[in-house]
Design a protein around this motif. Structure first.
Motif, PDB file in Angstrom:
ATOM      1  N   GLU A 181      13.533  12.194 -15.476  1.00 26.83           N
ATOM      2  CA  GLU A 181      13.450  11.025 -14.549  1.00 26.83           C
ATOM      3  C   GLU A 181      13.461   9.838 -15.320  1.00 26.83           C
ATOM      4  O   GLU A 181      14.060   8.762 -15.257  1.00 26.83           O
ATOM      5  N   THR A 182      12.669   9.913 -16.572  1.00 26.96           N
ATOM      6  CA  THR A 182      12.650   8.894 -17.692  1.00 26.96           C
ATOM      7  C   THR A 182      14.009   8.317 -18.027  1.00 26.96           C
ATOM      8  O   THR A 182      14.559   7.301 -18.094  1.00 26.96           O
ATOM      9  N   GLU A 183      14.934   9.489 -18.479  1.00 27.25           N
ATOM     10  CA  GLU A 183      16.016   9.409 -19.196  1.00 27.25           C
ATOM     11  C   GLU A 183      17.099   8.725 -17.910  1.00 27.25           C
ATOM     12  O   GLU A 183      17.981   7.908 -18.345  1.00 27.25           O
ATOM     13  N   ALA A 184      16.708   9.123 -16.625  1.00 26.24           N
ATOM     14  CA  ALA A 184      17.721   8.649 -15.726  1.00 26.24           C
ATOM     15  C   ALA A 184      17.416   6.855 -15.483  1.00 26.24           C
ATOM     16  O   ALA A 184      18.141   6.258 -15.337  1.00 26.24           O
ATOM     17  N   ARG A 185      15.903   6.811 -15.612  1.00 23.01           N
ATOM     18  CA  ARG A 185      15.813   5.248 -15.384  1.00 23.01           C
ATOM     19  C   ARG A 185      16.297   4.496 -16.720  1.00 23.01           C
ATOM     20  O   ARG A 185      16.656   3.192 -16.274  1.00 23.01           O
ATOM     21  N   VAL A 186      16.372   4.950 -17.722  1.00 21.79           N
ATOM     22  CA  VAL A 186      16.853   4.080 -18.810  1.00 21.79           C
ATOM     23  C   VAL A 186      18.344   4.057 -18.797  1.00 21.79           C
ATOM     24  O   VAL A 186      18.919   3.165 -18.982  1.00 21.79           O
ATOM     25  N   ALA A 187      19.018   5.123 -18.327  1.00 25.80           N
ATOM     26  CA  ALA A 187      20.429   5.064 -18.217  1.00 25.80           C
ATOM     27  C   ALA A 187      20.939   4.312 -17.304  1.00 25.80           C
ATOM     28  O   ALA A 187      22.083   3.785 -17.319  1.00 25.80           O
ATOM     29  N   GLU A 188      20.244   4.141 -15.967  1.00 24.06           N
ATOM     30  CA  GLU A 188      20.742   3.653 -14.735  1.00 24.06           C
ATOM     31  C   GLU A 188      21.133   2.307 -15.123  1.00 24.06           C
ATOM     32  O   GLU A 188      22.514   1.815 -14.675  1.00 24.06           O
ATOM     33  N   PRO A 189      20.398   1.320 -15.517  1.00 23.60           N
ATOM     34  CA  PRO A 189      20.999  -0.073 -15.903  1.00 23.60           C
ATOM     35  C   PRO A 189      22.183  -0.205 -16.525  1.00 23.60           C
ATOM     36  O   PRO A 189      23.005  -0.915 -16.492  1.00 23.60           O
ATOM     37  N   ALA A 190      22.437   0.484 -17.723  1.00 23.72           N
ATOM     38  CA  ALA A 190      23.544   0.598 -18.324  1.00 23.72           C
ATOM     39  C   ALA A 190      24.759   0.964 -17.638  1.00 23.72           C
ATOM     40  O   ALA A 190      25.755   0.365 -17.658  1.00 23.72           O
ATOM     41  N   ALA A 191      24.494   2.284 -16.696  1.00 21.65           N
ATOM     42  CA  ALA A 191      25.642   2.682 -16.061  1.00 21.65           C
ATOM     43  C   ALA A 191      26.073   1.652 -14.957  1.00 21.65           C
ATOM     44  O   ALA A 191      27.141   1.541 -14.483  1.00 21.65           O
ATOM     45  N   ARG A 192      24.929   0.986 -14.253  1.00 22.48           N
ATOM     46  CA  ARG A 192      25.086  -0.179 -13.228  1.00 22.48           C
ATOM     47  C   ARG A 192      26.188  -1.317 -13.801  1.00 22.48           C
ATOM     48  O   ARG A 192      26.787  -1.933 -13.125  1.00 22.48           O
ATOM     49  N   PHE A 193      25.956  -1.539 -15.169  1.00 24.90           N
ATOM     50  CA  PHE A 193      26.876  -2.472 -15.736  1.00 24.90           C
ATOM     51  C   PHE A 193      28.087  -2.121 -16.046  1.00 24.90           C
ATOM     52  O   PHE A 193      29.318  -2.515 -15.669  1.00 24.90           O
ATOM     53  N   LEU A 194      28.218  -0.919 -16.564  1.00 24.92           N
ATOM     54  CA  LEU A 194      29.374  -0.173 -17.224  1.00 24.92           C
ATOM     55  C   LEU A 194      30.384   0.038 -16.289  1.00 24.92           C
ATOM     56  O   LEU A 194      31.670  -0.130 -16.661  1.00 24.92           O
ATOM     57  N   ARG A 195      30.005   0.683 -15.387  1.00 24.53           N
ATOM     58  CA  ARG A 195      31.019   1.313 -13.986  1.00 24.53           C
ATOM     59  C   ARG A 195      31.983  -0.045 -13.265  1.00 24.53           C
ATOM     60  O   ARG A 195      32.829   0.104 -13.455  1.00 24.53           O
ATOM     61  N   PRO A 196      30.968  -0.975 -12.778  1.00 22.72           N
ATOM     62  CA  PRO A 196      31.904  -2.199 -12.529  1.00 22.72           C
ATOM     63  C   PRO A 196      32.621  -2.689 -13.342  1.00 22.72           C
ATOM     64  O   PRO A 196      33.697  -3.171 -13.141  1.00 22.72           O
ATOM     65  N   ALA A 197      31.994  -2.924 -14.887  1.00 22.81           N
ATOM     66  CA  ALA A 197      32.677  -3.631 -16.049  1.00 22.81           C
ATOM     67  C   ALA A 197      34.020  -2.770 -16.175  1.00 22.81           C
ATOM     68  O   ALA A 197      35.265  -3.313 -16.496  1.00 22.81           O
ATOM     69  N   GLY A 198      33.995  -1.435 -16.029  1.00 23.27           N
ATOM     70  CA  GLY A 198      35.322  -0.690 -16.206  1.00 23.27           C
ATOM     71  C   GLY A 198      36.396  -0.977 -15.149  1.00 23.27           C
ATOM     72  O   GLY A 198      37.674  -0.944 -15.209  1.00 23.27           O
ATOM     73  N   GLY A 199      35.634  -0.891 -13.894  1.00 21.74           N
ATOM     74  CA  GLY A 199      36.609  -1.324 -12.682  1.00 21.74           C
ATOM     75  C   GLY A 199      37.244  -2.789 -12.730  1.00 21.74           C
ATOM     76  O   GLY A 199      38.652  -2.756 -12.634  1.00 21.74           O
ATOM     77  N   VAL A 200      36.525  -3.683 -13.364  1.00 18.19           N
ATOM     78  CA  VAL A 200      37.295  -4.927 -13.392  1.00 18.19           C
ATOM     79  C   VAL A 200      38.225  -4.894 -14.557  1.00 18.19           C
ATOM     80  O   VAL A 200      39.415  -5.385 -14.633  1.00 18.19           O
ATOM     81  N   ALA A 201      37.970  -4.319 -15.720  1.00 16.08           N
ATOM     82  CA  ALA A 201      38.946  -4.157 -16.838  1.00 16.08           C
ATOM     83  C   ALA A 201      40.329  -3.176 -16.367  1.00 16.08           C
ATOM     84  O   ALA A 201      41.312  -3.615 -16.522  1.00 16.08           O
ATOM     85  N   LEU A 202      40.165  -2.283 -15.460  1.00 16.24           N
ATOM     86  CA  LEU A 202      41.082  -1.323 -15.100  1.00 16.24           C
ATOM     87  C   LEU A 202      42.162  -2.606 -14.192  1.00 16.24           C
ATOM     88  O   LEU A 202      43.403  -2.305 -14.359  1.00 16.24           O
ATOM     89  N   VAL A 203      41.701  -3.416 -13.385  1.00 15.85           N
ATOM     90  CA  VAL A 203      42.559  -4.279 -12.440  1.00 15.85           C
ATOM     91  C   VAL A 203      43.086  -5.520 -13.561  1.00 15.85           C
ATOM     92  O   VAL A 203      44.184  -5.942 -13.399  1.00 15.85           O
ATOM     93  N   ALA A 204      42.198  -5.905 -14.529  1.00 17.35           N
ATOM     94  CA  ALA A 204      42.514  -7.103 -15.184  1.00 17.35           C
ATOM     95  C   ALA A 204      43.764  -6.719 -16.191  1.00 17.35           C
ATOM     96  O   ALA A 204      44.357  -7.609 -16.596  1.00 17.35           O
TER      97      ALA A 204
END
Length: 228
Positions: free
Chosen positions: A9-32
């Motif tokens: 649970e602790t690892e998930a809480r730590v990883a979630e903010p990074a994933a929340r940024f990286l996933r949409p950033a990856g989507g924007v990069a794929l379109v850009a």
């Protein structure tokens, strides 16, 4: 003393903010990425044929246009390559996963590699202005014939094969329709027959080969919006 091991649970809480940024950033990069590639192709200096002399002449004709096109293509390939690493995350099951992962990795590595090849436009541009055309052509051809040059400039085929595999993988996984693969193959074949002097037609068809990245980017962004 036994070190404390973080709970899942602790690892998930730590990883979630990074994933929340990286996933949409990856989507924007794929379109850009494809958008920048299209802009780069639309600003390519027109050339009369695919001969070295006409290539150098076209690049030397307009420094601003040459540099603008080169920098757009460079960052288009660079951004698209980084975004490609987010594509396998769209595949939930095993069906299509291997093709998607292999295609994304091949496309990313090749696009990162070839993104630096546009530097050729700068030095060929200068050759065309400062040397007689015969000398500029000899130097340009000599560089292209260097023993290890194919290990750099010749890797672009892996990007095209990777994008094909990625298209098929996404179709098999149900993420995208088979129409995407059909469009990609049609664009790939079209590039073999479209005359190079048809700058805007060739540029548009070439950009269609990066459509799998844009479609994947839209899918990533839609999933992020739905999960928000």
């Amino acid at each position: 003393m036994t070190p404390l091991t973080p709970s899942p649970e602790t690892e998930a809480r730590v990883a979630e903010p990074a994933a929340r940024f990286l996933r949409p950033a990856g989507g924007v990069a794929l379109v850009a990425g494809p958008v920048l590639v299209f802009a780069g192709m639309m600003t390519c200096p027109p050339q009369s044929s695919d001969s070295t002399a006409d290539y150098v002449t076209a690049l030397a004709r307009d420094f601003f246009l040459t540099e603008l096109s080169a920098i757009l293509l460079h960052y288009g390939l660079l951004v698209g390559a980084l975004g490609a690493l987010a594509v396998p995350g769209l595949v939930r099951g095993r069906r299509g996963r291997l093709l998607t992962v292999a295609g994304a990795l091949a496309a990313a590595v090749s696009m990162l590699n070839v993104s630096g090849a546009v530097r050729d436009d700068w030095w060929r541009m200068i050759l065309g202005r400062q040397l007689e055309m015969d000398a500029a052509v000899r130097l340009s051809d000599a560089v292209d014939k260097a023993a290890f040059m194919p290990l750099w400039s010749g890797t672009e085929i892996f990007a095209f094969l990777g994008l094909l595999a990625l298209s098929v993988g996404l179709a098999r996984a149900g993420v995208a329709g088979w129409w995407l693969t059909v469009v990609y193959v049609a664009a790939f074949v079209g590039m073999m027959f479209i005359p190079i002097h048809l700058t805007y037609v060739a540029g548009t068809v070439f950009t269609l080969m990066f459509l799998p990245l844009a479609v994947a980017g839209v899918r990533v962004l839609r999933r992020e919006r739905a999960g928000a």
